[in-house]
Scaffold this motif. Structure first.
Motif, PDB file in Angstrom:
ATOM      1  N   ALA A 194      -3.363  28.792  17.293  1.00 24.07           N
ATOM      2  CA  ALA A 194      -2.899  30.184  17.368  1.00 24.07           C
ATOM      3  C   ALA A 194      -3.857  31.041  18.187  1.00 24.07           C
ATOM      4  CB  ALA A 194      -2.740  30.762  15.963  1.00 24.07           C
ATOM      5  N   ILE A 195      -5.164  30.839  17.991  1.00 24.60           N
ATOM      6  CA  ILE A 195      -6.142  31.622  18.759  1.00 24.60           C
ATOM      7  C   ILE A 195      -6.085  31.246  20.233  1.00 24.60           C
ATOM      8  CG2 ILE A 195      -8.615  31.980  19.124  1.00 24.60           C
ATOM      9  CD1 ILE A 195      -8.958  31.902  16.083  1.00 24.60           C
ATOM     10  N   THR A 196      -5.966  29.973  20.521  1.00 24.67           N
ATOM     11  CA  THR A 196      -5.855  29.542  21.922  1.00 24.67           C
ATOM     12  C   THR A 196      -4.635  30.166  22.575  1.00 24.67           C
ATOM     13  OG1 THR A 196      -6.997  27.454  21.433  1.00 24.67           O
ATOM     14  CG2 THR A 196      -5.672  27.535  23.437  1.00 24.67           C
ATOM     15  N   ASP A 197      -3.512  30.188  21.867  1.00 21.77           N
ATOM     16  CA  ASP A 197      -2.300  30.818  22.412  1.00 21.77           C
ATOM     17  C   ASP A 197      -2.520  32.305  22.684  1.00 21.77           C
ATOM     18  OD1 ASP A 197      -0.901  28.453  22.344  1.00 21.77           O
ATOM     19  OD2 ASP A 197       0.208  28.915  20.503  1.00 21.77           O
ATOM     20  N   ALA A 198      -3.211  32.993  21.773  1.00 22.97           N
ATOM     21  CA  ALA A 198      -3.456  34.430  21.956  1.00 22.97           C
ATOM     22  C   ALA A 198      -4.330  34.688  23.175  1.00 22.97           C
ATOM     23  CB  ALA A 198      -4.100  35.013  20.701  1.00 22.97           C
TER      24      ALA A 198
END
Length: 409
Positions: A194-198
């Motif tokens: 999720a953090i990588t996507d953000a």
């Protein structure tokens, strides 16, 4: 009352050990005379029992008999082959994207500098204010070298960095976000996908420090679109003190990003000895000087064990160990004013549990003298580093009970 509580906890630990499908692997690790409970596997993993003979055989044969011929026969390819093994068994990374070389600090520097040279219009580097000192110090130095502005994340110290924390600071100015997958203090487990996507939604690159997760927490770097990552091999990969680190660089970034330490091992033609530097366009581009072959030996046996066991089973045992440590904390340490400094939910926690008390510096010294080896972290924390393949449930409970007894002494 104390005796019955101790008996209940130890009986529960024995039952968990009896049902543990990985329990037999405990015998693969060398004995440490005088040590009753080793709870520091998240700082330095135990050696395997057969490591001394493997090192002796290397000196007798690969080095002693084959001499320089071993470079052509096996050593030249070792950084990439070993990187591929780590990628396959621990990182969810296809071949050709992971390499073993240098220290964690050097590899973080290489990748930070490479990332910050990728897009001249982006001017900010984002990092957590409580990240491990090496990560923060390197970020400060690289920002000074490149004229970047540092943006500091300040998340909840127990919960760790969340996707909301990151989304609130990334923007069109962000060049790179650098975070730890598992917080070295609390053990908080970040939501990597999720953090990588953000970060990608903001058009920035994402780098992960995997030092406290490689070998104990499953991940899928390829599937989750991670750009780059660095991790050490002396914790859950049991490579020994100072064993070299590994770096992951996504395949489509190879030959695009350019690392700053342009040694001969990263040249396109390593033996051309040409007048100018032309970098390799594959993962070898992250190398610089001659790799430390001897220091790559010990981790290979641990990689065998991880592959035999599967990272999923290792994670399951890790959760069992840390859950038991939290249960024992609740029963015998919380009543003494000890604080739980790790997430209670196993889904939000890596492979260690941290507890806090003002007397823990002195307590740790007493424990070490008695053969109970946890890890003290300033100012008042003890980390229970429970390496799943080398740590039993009984050892875990024994350690927690010893902390209680030392506090009472």
């Amino acid at each position: 009352m104390t005796d019955s509580l101790d008996t209940r906890l130890l009986d529960r630990a024995r039952a968990l050990d009896a049902a543990d499908p990985l329990h037999a692997h405990l015998d693969a690790f060398a004995d440490a005379p005088g040590v009753t409970a080793y709870l520091d596997g998240n700082s330095l993993g135990r050696p395997l029992r057969d490591t001394p003979e493997k090192l002796a055989a290397f000196v007798r044969e690969d080095w002693g008999t084959r001499l320089i011929r071993s470079w052509d026969e096996q050593w030249m390819a070792l950084p990439m082959e070993l990187g591929d093994r780590i990628g396959r068994v621990a990182l969810g990374a296809a071949a050709g994207q992971t390499v073993v070389a240098d220290s964690t600090s050097v590899l973080i520097y290489k990748l930070m500098r490479a990332a910050l040279g990728a897009e001249s219009s982006r001017t900010e580097l984002v990092i957590e204010a409580g990240n491990f000192p090496t990560d923060r110090f390197l970020a400060e130095g690289v920002a000074a070298e490149t004229g970047m502005t540092l943006r500091w994340l300040e998340p909840d110290p127990v919960r760790g960095v969340t996707v909301d924390d990151v989304a609130a600071v990334v923007s069109e100015r962000t060049a790179l976000v650098s975070l730890s997958h598992v917080d070295y203090r609390s053990g908080a487990l970040a939501d990597m996908p999720a953090i990588t996507d953000a970060v990608h939604a903001a058009g920035a690159l994402m780098m992960w420090d995997l030092c406290h997760s490689a070998g104990v927490v499953p991940m899928q770097l390829d599937e989750w679109g991670v750009d780059m990552a660095v991790g050490c091999t002396y914790k859950y990969l049991n490579g020994g003190p100072g064993s070299p680190a590994f770096a992951y660089l996504r395949r489509d970034l190879q030959g695009v990003l350019r690392q700053p330490i342009q040694g001969w091992w990263s040249a396109a033609d390593i033996f051309a000895m040409g007048p100018e530097y032309v970098p390799a366009d594959d993962i070898r581009q992250l190398l610089s000087g001659t790799p430390p072959v001897t220091s790559m030996l010990a981790m290979q046996g641990m990689l065998d064990l991880i592959e035999q066991s599967s990272i999923a089973q290792i994670r399951a045992k890790s959760v069992s160990l840390t859950d038991l440590a939290v249960e024992a904390y609740d029963d015998v340490l919380a009543p003494l004013g000890v604080r739980l400094l790790s997430p209670r939910d196993a889904d939000l926690r890596g492979g260690h549990v941290t507890i806090g008390h003002p007397d823990f510096r002195a307590v740790t010294q007493r424990l070490w003298a008695d053969g109970i080896i946890p890890d003290f972290r300033f100012p008042d924390g003890i980390r229970l580093g429970l390496s799943p393949l080398s740590t039993s449930h009984v050892e875990t409970v024994t350690g927690v009970l010893a902390i209680r007894d030392a506090l009472r002494a």
